[in-house]
Design a protein around this motif. Structure first.
Motif, mmCIF file in Angstrom:
data_model
loop_
_atom_site.group_PDB
_atom_site.id
_atom_site.type_symbol
_atom_site.label_atom_id
_atom_site.label_comp_id
_atom_site.label_asym_id
_atom_site.label_seq_id
_atom_site.Cartn_x
_atom_site.Cartn_y
_atom_site.Cartn_z
ATOM 1 N N GLY A 156 -19.560 -33.260 -69.898
ATOM 2 C CA GLY A 156 -20.828 -33.979 -70.080
ATOM 3 C C GLY A 156 -20.815 -34.784 -71.371
ATOM 4 O O GLY A 156 -19.807 -34.822 -72.090
ATOM 5 N N GLU A 157 -21.978 -35.427 -71.628
ATOM 6 C CA GLU A 157 -22.065 -36.248 -72.846
ATOM 7 C C GLU A 157 -22.534 -35.389 -74.016
ATOM 8 O O GLU A 157 -23.025 -34.284 -73.820
ATOM 9 C CB GLU A 157 -23.088 -37.371 -72.634
ATOM 10 C CG GLU A 157 -22.704 -38.328 -71.528
ATOM 11 C CD GLU A 157 -23.931 -38.929 -70.836
ATOM 12 O OE1 GLU A 157 -25.067 -38.615 -71.260
ATOM 13 O OE2 GLU A 157 -23.733 -39.677 -69.873
ATOM 14 N N LEU A 158 -22.411 -35.930 -75.228
ATOM 15 C CA LEU A 158 -22.975 -35.275 -76.412
ATOM 16 C C LEU A 158 -24.209 -36.064 -76.834
ATOM 17 O O LEU A 158 -24.217 -37.296 -76.729
ATOM 18 C CB LEU A 158 -21.950 -35.259 -77.547
ATOM 19 C CG LEU A 158 -20.709 -34.406 -77.287
ATOM 20 C CD1 LEU A 158 -19.732 -34.511 -78.442
ATOM 21 C CD2 LEU A 158 -21.096 -32.941 -77.058
ATOM 22 N N HIS A 159 -25.285 -35.374 -77.265
ATOM 23 C CA HIS A 159 -26.527 -36.046 -77.643
ATOM 24 C C HIS A 159 -27.055 -35.501 -78.967
ATOM 25 O O HIS A 159 -26.862 -34.322 -79.257
ATOM 26 C CB HIS A 159 -27.625 -35.786 -76.597
ATOM 27 C CG HIS A 159 -27.263 -36.200 -75.215
ATOM 28 N ND1 HIS A 159 -27.296 -37.497 -74.802
ATOM 29 C CD2 HIS A 159 -26.866 -35.477 -74.140
ATOM 30 C CE1 HIS A 159 -26.947 -37.568 -73.539
ATOM 31 N NE2 HIS A 159 -26.667 -36.355 -73.107
#
Ligand SMILES: CC(=O)SCCNC(=O)CCNC(=O)[C@H](O)C(C)(C)COP(=O)(O)OP(=O)(O)OC[C@H]1O[C@@H](n2cnc3c(N)ncnc32)[C@H](O)[C@@H]1OP(=O)(O)O
Ligand SMILES: O=C([O-])CC(=O)C(=O)O
Length: 449
Positions: free
Chosen positions: A429-432
């Motif tokens: 997944g992405e990092l936020h």
């Protein structure tokens, strides 16, 4: 649920994991290697399942073989003792073929535990029927925890004692769950018998199930063979693996067996025996037993196209994770079914199953490009039908038998591996950076909320 449905739809779109990522990170989907073979997760001396060979590093289909402790299942069935399931159970649990005396001792210990604990029936079985016996069976196994004098003791010797008790309770458990379900849900009269110590597990199942207790020797011997054939399938089959995964945390046997029952219920695993007969019934209603192969093929194509029966796209009773050309258990059950069909005047049903097997295998090759064979679940339900065993009991009967394999692998793993099962996943997944509630805004056309 309206808004949740919309969020769910968005979540599916946003969180998709592309197939390509599995390849990039060399992730074994379903614990399978590229060629479909299973990732090795253990060593075992209990059973071997052979479905292919390797030639020049290429997987090649071959006739299937199943060995319990190094003995071929065909030989065990052909030469079986009158209590063949108990003989196979002893072999799987202890590692050698029992002498007559050892087999008798094994039976005697089981027979002492045939009856359910005092008041168990009244407290747990009679009052709360369920429409699915597998779910109830899971609950009943968990309930038995409270009747055990040392439920949390996970030493191998105690697991063997508890396992043999559970194995012995199974005929009374599954048949009484069935009688109660029939009474509550189908408004049938309720008759519950007591298990009989001199009888084998197979004989007890028939004795307990039939209102007048009667069964023929041939019926008992056929059920005994069916139980032998389902007793183990190596450490990699889903329900046995489940057992070992749960046991590796140090959890108790009641938890591991109930988890395995949950796994076996699934229609891609043991629950397929029920789906097969339901699917065949639907096919028969659609085209009749007299329909030609072209009509049968059309229906099977619709099944593969998710357009018939349960819309799963699966031809139940066909295919296997290991076997390619044949599943030896299906071959043996098919020959029993052929004999029983003649005796019961059910040749038309049997030949319809044969045609289904032939057409389904051809379609699997043509459409999916795989060598698929009939698996154990294709003919077992038919065999049970011919023994007048109700559909509700097909998968619970699998439990009655496979519990032996679950216990054997549980103990073997405890003794020689003993490490918590803990595979890994890769985060893709992405990092936020954290977003405060008041700052969470989405564009109107973003369509995410
Ligand atoms: C006691 C037991 O558990 S025996 C098995 C009982 N289960 C059944 O009878 C259910 C029907 N069969 C199946 O679902 C499968 O054959 C299984 C679960 C048993 C094995 O699955 P897999 O090991 O994944 O099979 P395999 O690798 O050969 O599958 C190749 C392809 O054929 C498909 N396939 C396999 N069997 C079937 C089937 N019976 N019907 C339709 N498609 C099938 C797979 O979904 C896969 O398709 P995909 O590449 O588009 O994803
Ligand atoms: O081995 C498997 O994957 C499924 C199977 O046939 C069994 O458990 O009997």
């Amino acid at each position: 649920m309206g808004s949740m449905d919309a969020y769910f739809h968005q979540a599916v779109v946003r969180n998709k994991i592309e197939n390509e990522l599995y390849r990039r990170y060399n992730v074994k989907k379903g614990l399978r290697n590229e060629d479909g073979t299973g990732v090795r997760i253990g060593l075992t001396r209990i059973a071997d399942v052979i479905g292919y060979t390797y030639e020049n590093e290429q997987k090649r289909p071959c006739e299937g073989k199943l060995l319990y402790r190094g003995y071929e299942i065909r030989d065990l069935v052909k030469n079986k003792a009158p209590m063949g399931f108990e003989e196979a159970g002893f072999l799987l649990l202890f590692g050698w073929l029992p002498t007559q005396r050892q087999l008798q001792e094994f039976h005697d210990v089981l027979a002492q535990a045939y009856e359910l604990p005092k008041h168990f029936m009244e407290t747990n079985i009679l009052l709360t029927p369920s429409s699915h016996l597998m779910n109830r069976l899971q609950q009943m196994v968990l309930a038995l925890f409270d009747y055990d004098k040392a439920p949390e003791d996970t030493s191998p010797a105690n697991i063997l004692r508890q396992g043999m008790d559970l194995m012995a309770h199974m005929p009374a458990l599954i048949t009484s769950l069935f009688q109660v379900k029939q009474h509550h849900c189908d408004r049938q009269s309720l008759t519950i018998h007591y298990p009989q110590e001199p009888l084998s597990i197979a004989e007890n199942i028939l004795y307990l199930l039939r209102e007048d207790h009667t069964y023929s020797a041939a019926e008992a011997q056929t059920l005994d063979v069916l139980l032998m054939l389902h007793a183990d399938h190596g450490g990699g089959n889903n329900s046995t693996f489940t057992n070992v995964v749960v046991a590796s945390t140090g959890s108790d046997l009641y938890s591991t067996i109930s988890a395995s029952i949950g796994s076996l219920k699934g229609p891609r695993h043991g629950g397929a025996n029920l789906r097969v007969v339901e699917m065949m019934q639907c096919i028969r209603e659609e085209i009749s037993y007299q329909a030609d192969d072209a009509a049968l093929r059309q229906v099977l194509l619709r099944i593969l196209d998710h357009d018939f029966y349960d819309h799963s796209g699966l031809l139940y009773g066909i295919g296997h994770a290991i076997y390619t050309t044949s599943d030896p258990r299906a071959e043996i059950i098919r020959s029993y079914c052929e004999r029983l069909a003649k005796e019961k005047g059910m040749e038309d049903v049997f030949s319809f199953f044969l045609r289904y097997e032939r057409c389904a295998k051809a379609l699997m090759k043509e459409i999916k490009g795989v060598d698929a064979c009939a698996n154990v679940d294709l003919y077992s339900g038919l065999a049970y039908t011919m023994l007048s065993i109700p559909k509700d009991l097909y998968t619970p009967l699998f439990v009655c038998s496979r519990i032996v394999g679950w216990i054997a692998h549980n103990i073997e793993n405890k003794l020689y591996d003993g490490r918590i099962m803990r595979p890994a996943t890769r985060y893709v997944g992405e990092l936020h950076s954290y977003v405060k509630m008041e700052d969470r805004t989405y564009e109107e056309d973003d369509n995410r909320i």
